[in-house]
Motif scaffolding. Structure first.
Motif, mmCIF file in Angstrom:
data_model
loop_
_atom_site.group_PDB
_atom_site.id
_atom_site.type_symbol
_atom_site.label_atom_id
_atom_site.label_comp_id
_atom_site.label_asym_id
_atom_site.label_seq_id
_atom_site.Cartn_x
_atom_site.Cartn_y
_atom_site.Cartn_z
ATOM 1 N N GLN A 18 -15.658 -0.343 4.204
ATOM 2 C CA GLN A 18 -14.370 -0.783 3.665
ATOM 3 C C GLN A 18 -14.205 -2.279 3.865
ATOM 4 O O GLN A 18 -14.896 -2.902 4.668
ATOM 5 C CB GLN A 18 -13.212 -0.046 4.331
ATOM 6 C CG GLN A 18 -12.999 -0.428 5.785
ATOM 7 C CD GLN A 18 -11.841 0.332 6.431
ATOM 8 O OE1 GLN A 18 -11.684 1.530 6.202
ATOM 9 N NE2 GLN A 18 -11.039 -0.381 7.203
ATOM 10 N N GLU A 20 -12.088 -5.192 5.387
ATOM 11 C CA GLU A 20 -11.212 -5.342 6.550
ATOM 12 C C GLU A 20 -10.547 -6.718 6.473
ATOM 13 O O GLU A 20 -11.194 -7.746 6.707
ATOM 14 C CB GLU A 20 -12.019 -5.213 7.837
ATOM 15 C CG GLU A 20 -11.205 -5.269 9.099
ATOM 16 C CD GLU A 20 -10.186 -4.142 9.190
ATOM 17 O OE1 GLU A 20 -9.023 -4.452 9.495
ATOM 18 O OE2 GLU A 20 -10.551 -2.976 8.951
ATOM 19 N N GLN A 23 -10.966 -9.243 9.280
ATOM 20 C CA GLN A 23 -12.291 -9.865 9.361
ATOM 21 C C GLN A 23 -12.590 -10.706 8.117
ATOM 22 O O GLN A 23 -13.583 -11.423 8.074
ATOM 23 C CB GLN A 23 -13.379 -8.783 9.492
ATOM 24 C CG GLN A 23 -13.264 -7.939 10.732
ATOM 25 C CD GLN A 23 -13.595 -8.720 11.974
ATOM 26 O OE1 GLN A 23 -14.454 -9.588 11.964
ATOM 27 N NE2 GLN A 23 -12.898 -8.414 13.057
ATOM 28 N N HIS A 26 -16.245 -7.201 4.311
ATOM 29 C CA HIS A 26 -16.501 -5.770 4.346
ATOM 30 C C HIS A 26 -17.122 -5.426 5.699
ATOM 31 O O HIS A 26 -17.866 -6.227 6.272
ATOM 32 C CB HIS A 26 -17.447 -5.359 3.217
ATOM 33 C CG HIS A 26 -16.753 -5.315 1.900
ATOM 34 N ND1 HIS A 26 -16.691 -6.384 1.062
ATOM 35 C CD2 HIS A 26 -16.068 -4.310 1.295
ATOM 36 C CE1 HIS A 26 -16.000 -6.059 -0.011
ATOM 37 N NE2 HIS A 26 -15.611 -4.800 0.103
ATOM 38 N N VAL A 27 -16.784 -4.240 6.159
ATOM 39 C CA VAL A 27 -17.305 -3.770 7.435
ATOM 40 C C VAL A 27 -17.765 -2.332 7.281
ATOM 41 O O VAL A 27 -17.393 -1.628 6.334
ATOM 42 C CB VAL A 27 -16.244 -3.859 8.559
ATOM 43 C CG1 VAL A 27 -15.797 -5.295 8.774
ATOM 44 C CG2 VAL A 27 -15.056 -2.960 8.270
ATOM 45 N N LEU A 29 -17.380 0.901 9.502
ATOM 46 C CA LEU A 29 -16.719 1.475 10.674
ATOM 47 C C LEU A 29 -17.423 2.754 11.076
ATOM 48 O O LEU A 29 -17.854 3.523 10.221
ATOM 49 C CB LEU A 29 -15.256 1.789 10.353
ATOM 50 C CG LEU A 29 -14.383 0.616 9.965
ATOM 51 C CD1 LEU A 29 -13.007 1.101 9.546
ATOM 52 C CD2 LEU A 29 -14.267 -0.362 11.113
ATOM 53 N N MET A 34 -17.711 -1.200 14.986
ATOM 54 C CA MET A 34 -17.641 -1.775 13.663
ATOM 55 C C MET A 34 -18.775 -2.770 13.491
ATOM 56 O O MET A 34 -19.133 -3.487 14.428
ATOM 57 C CB MET A 34 -16.299 -2.494 13.497
ATOM 58 C CG MET A 34 -16.131 -3.219 12.201
ATOM 59 S SD MET A 34 -14.578 -4.126 12.148
ATOM 60 C CE MET A 34 -14.968 -5.508 13.219
ATOM 61 N N LYS A 36 -19.751 -5.953 11.013
ATOM 62 C CA LYS A 36 -19.311 -6.879 9.973
ATOM 63 C C LYS A 36 -20.513 -7.176 9.083
ATOM 64 O O LYS A 36 -21.581 -7.560 9.576
ATOM 65 C CB LYS A 36 -18.780 -8.160 10.600
ATOM 66 C CG LYS A 36 -18.206 -9.126 9.595
ATOM 67 C CD LYS A 36 -17.591 -10.334 10.293
ATOM 68 C CE LYS A 36 -17.085 -11.328 9.286
ATOM 69 N NZ LYS A 36 -16.468 -12.490 9.932
#
Length: 91
Positions: A18, A20, A23, A26-27, A29, A34, A36
């Motif tokens: 998703q 984030e 941040q 996109h990360v 999770l 998490m 990055k």
């Protein structure tokens, strides 16, 4: 050994890709934390849906970013790392 581009990647159970906002990227999770992702990994990750094969992902990226002859090898490398890190399953 060559990489089979007909394999279909999907995120492992418990993993979620998703954007984030905190941040500003996109990360990925997962229960323990998490990851990055950089822009290239985000572009690839955004196309992992459990339906598209690696070849279809390469073709979609080639439409978005034409003129990069190493694109297929880069996607294969991402898939190998993601599989080794147990982020995805390839079937």
């Amino acid at each position: 050994m060559s990489f089979d581009r007909q394999l279909t990647p999907r995120w492992r159970q418990g993993y979620r890709f998703q954007f984030e906002p905190a941040q500003n990227s996109h990360v990925l999770l997962y229960p323990e934390g998490m990851i990055k992702l950089n822009e290239s990994a985000s572009a690839i990750g955004g196309l992992i849906d459990g339906e598209r094969s690696v070849q279809a992902i390469i073709e979609a990226l080639d439409q978005l970013f034409p003129g990069f002859p190493e694109l297929g090898a880069d996607v294969e490398q991402f898939m190998e790392v993601a599989r080794a890190e147990r982020w995805i399953e390839l079937a």
